[in-house]
Design a protein around this motif. Structure first.
Motif, PDB file in Angstrom:
ATOM      1  N   THR A  15      -8.257   5.561   5.755  1.00  3.41           N
ATOM      2  CA  THR A  15      -8.956   6.839   5.830  1.00  3.41           C
ATOM      3  C   THR A  15      -9.106   7.211   7.102  1.00  3.41           C
ATOM      4  O   THR A  15      -9.093   8.483   7.502  1.00  3.41           O
ATOM      5  CB  THR A  15     -10.222   6.963   4.915  1.00  3.41           C
ATOM      6  OG1 THR A  15     -11.113   6.142   5.449  1.00  3.41           O
ATOM      7  CG2 THR A  15     -10.096   6.870   3.403  1.00  3.41           C
ATOM      8  N   ASP A  16      -9.433   6.439   8.188  1.00  3.37           N
ATOM      9  CA  ASP A  16      -9.369   6.522   9.618  1.00  3.37           C
ATOM     10  C   ASP A  16      -8.439   5.948  10.456  1.00  3.37           C
ATOM     11  O   ASP A  16      -9.094   4.812  10.973  1.00  3.37           O
ATOM     12  CB  ASP A  16     -11.266   6.443   9.843  1.00  3.37           C
ATOM     13  CG  ASP A  16     -11.424   6.838  11.400  1.00  3.37           C
ATOM     14  OD1 ASP A  16     -10.523   7.180  12.219  1.00  3.37           O
ATOM     15  OD2 ASP A  16     -12.674   7.060  11.754  1.00  3.37           O
ATOM     16  N   THR A  17      -7.547   6.554  10.665  1.00  2.00           N
ATOM     17  CA  THR A  17      -6.583   5.757  11.360  1.00  2.00           C
ATOM     18  C   THR A  17      -6.671   5.687  12.895  1.00  2.00           C
ATOM     19  O   THR A  17      -6.570   4.593  13.462  1.00  2.00           O
ATOM     20  CB  THR A  17      -4.891   6.453  11.196  1.00  2.00           C
ATOM     21  OG1 THR A  17      -5.156   7.622  11.693  1.00  2.00           O
ATOM     22  CG2 THR A  17      -4.491   6.223   9.758  1.00  2.00           C
ATOM     23  N   LYS A  66      -2.280   7.251   7.437  1.00  2.00           N
ATOM     24  CA  LYS A  66      -3.325   7.741   6.699  1.00  2.00           C
ATOM     25  C   LYS A  66      -3.412   7.788   5.053  1.00  2.00           C
ATOM     26  O   LYS A  66      -2.277   8.044   4.503  1.00  2.00           O
ATOM     27  CB  LYS A  66      -3.861   9.159   7.021  1.00  2.00           C
ATOM     28  CG  LYS A  66      -4.981   9.775   6.504  1.00  2.00           C
ATOM     29  CD  LYS A  66      -5.440  11.178   7.460  1.00  2.00           C
ATOM     30  CE  LYS A  66      -6.570  11.784   7.005  1.00  2.00           C
ATOM     31  NZ  LYS A  66      -7.889  10.863   7.540  1.00  2.00           N
ATOM     32  N   SER A  67      -4.487   7.257   4.420  1.00  2.00           N
ATOM     33  CA  SER A  67      -4.427   7.158   3.042  1.00  2.00           C
ATOM     34  C   SER A  67      -4.172   8.579   2.308  1.00  2.00           C
ATOM     35  O   SER A  67      -4.679   9.292   2.895  1.00  2.00           O
ATOM     36  CB  SER A  67      -5.858   6.561   2.497  1.00  2.00           C
ATOM     37  OG  SER A  67      -6.123   5.249   2.896  1.00  2.00           O
ATOM     38  N   GLY A  68      -3.235   8.553   1.316  1.00  2.00           N
ATOM     39  CA  GLY A  68      -3.035  10.009   0.752  1.00  2.00           C
ATOM     40  C   GLY A  68      -1.888  10.736   1.476  1.00  2.00           C
ATOM     41  O   GLY A  68      -1.497  11.611   0.832  1.00  2.00           O
ATOM     42  N   HIS A  69      -1.525  10.308   2.388  1.00  2.00           N
ATOM     43  CA  HIS A  69      -0.327  10.905   3.357  1.00  2.00           C
ATOM     44  C   HIS A  69       0.697  10.774   2.261  1.00  2.00           C
ATOM     45  O   HIS A  69       1.037   9.890   1.513  1.00  2.00           O
ATOM     46  CB  HIS A  69       0.060  10.353   4.411  1.00  2.00           C
ATOM     47  CG  HIS A  69       0.904  10.912   5.251  1.00  2.00           C
ATOM     48  ND1 HIS A  69       2.455  10.708   4.977  1.00  2.00           N
ATOM     49  CD2 HIS A  69       0.846  11.708   6.389  1.00  2.00           C
ATOM     50  CE1 HIS A  69       3.135  11.558   5.879  1.00  2.00           C
ATOM     51  NE2 HIS A  69       2.082  12.142   6.717  1.00  2.00           N
ATOM     52  N   ALA A  77      -6.322   2.465  -0.352  1.00  2.00           N
ATOM     53  CA  ALA A  77      -6.358   2.147   0.974  1.00  2.00           C
ATOM     54  C   ALA A  77      -6.249   0.788   1.070  1.00  2.00           C
ATOM     55  O   ALA A  77      -6.389  -0.001   0.027  1.00  2.00           O
ATOM     56  CB  ALA A  77      -7.857   2.736   1.437  1.00  2.00           C
TER      57      ALA A  77
END
Length: 136
Positions: A15-17, A66-69, A77
Motif C-alpha cells: 500500500t505504501d511503496t 502498489k497494491s491494487g494497481h 499485499a
C-alpha cells in the motif's frame, strides 16, 4: 540465473511503496529504479503509475508495485513469486488437471516473457513464467 523449477522473480505488492522502497534499501542495501509497469525498459508515466525495480548494483533483484494497481499480480499485499517453467501453456493444463485455477490468463509481456497467475488447490497464489531469454 534461472532455470525451470526455480523462482524466477519476486514481487512485493504494498500500500505504501515509498516507505517499503526506503525500508528495503536501508535493510538490504538495494537501490531503486522506477520504471513503467507495462514496459520496464521505459520510465514511469507518473509517480502513481510506476513499478519499482529493487537493484543490487546493476542486477535486478525484485520488484515493488502498489497494491491494487492494474498490473499487480493480484489485489492483495505481500510478497509474490513467479516460478520458471519450460512451457507456461503446458503448466496451465497441469494446474487445472490437478485442481488449481487460473486467476489471470496467460499473457506475453513487453519483454516477451509468457506469464500466468494461478492458484494451487488450497488457493495459494503464484505466477508461472516461460522467460523470453532463459538462462543467465
Amino acid at each position: 540465473c534461472s532455470r525451470p523449477g526455480y523462482v524466477w522473480w519476486n514481487e512485493l505488492l504494498a500500500t505504501d511503496t515509498d516507505k517499503l522502497a526506503a525500508f528495503y534499501g536501508d535493510v538490504i542495501g538495494w537501490t531503486n529504479r522506477a520504471v513503467d509497469p507495462e514496459n520496464t525498459r521505459l520510465p514511469p508515466r507518473t509517480l502513481e503509475d510506476r513499478y519499482i525495480l529493487f537493484m543490487d548494483g546493476s542486477q535486478e533483484a525484485a520488484g515493488l508495485i502498489k497494491s491494487g494497481h492494474r498490473d499487480a499480480a493480484h489485489p492483495g499485499a505481500g510478497w509474490f513469486m513467479y516460478i520458471h517453467v519450460l512451457d507456461v501453456d503446458s503448466a496451465v493444463t497441469k494446474v487445472e488437471e490437478k485442481g488449481g485455477k487460473v486467476i489471470r490468463p496467460v499473457a506475453t509481456t513487453a519483454e516477451g516473457d509468457r506469464i500466468v497467475i494461478v492458484s494451487d488447490p488450497l488457493g495459494n497464489l503464484f505466477g508461472l513464467v516461460t522467460p523470453a531469454k532463459p538462462g543467465c
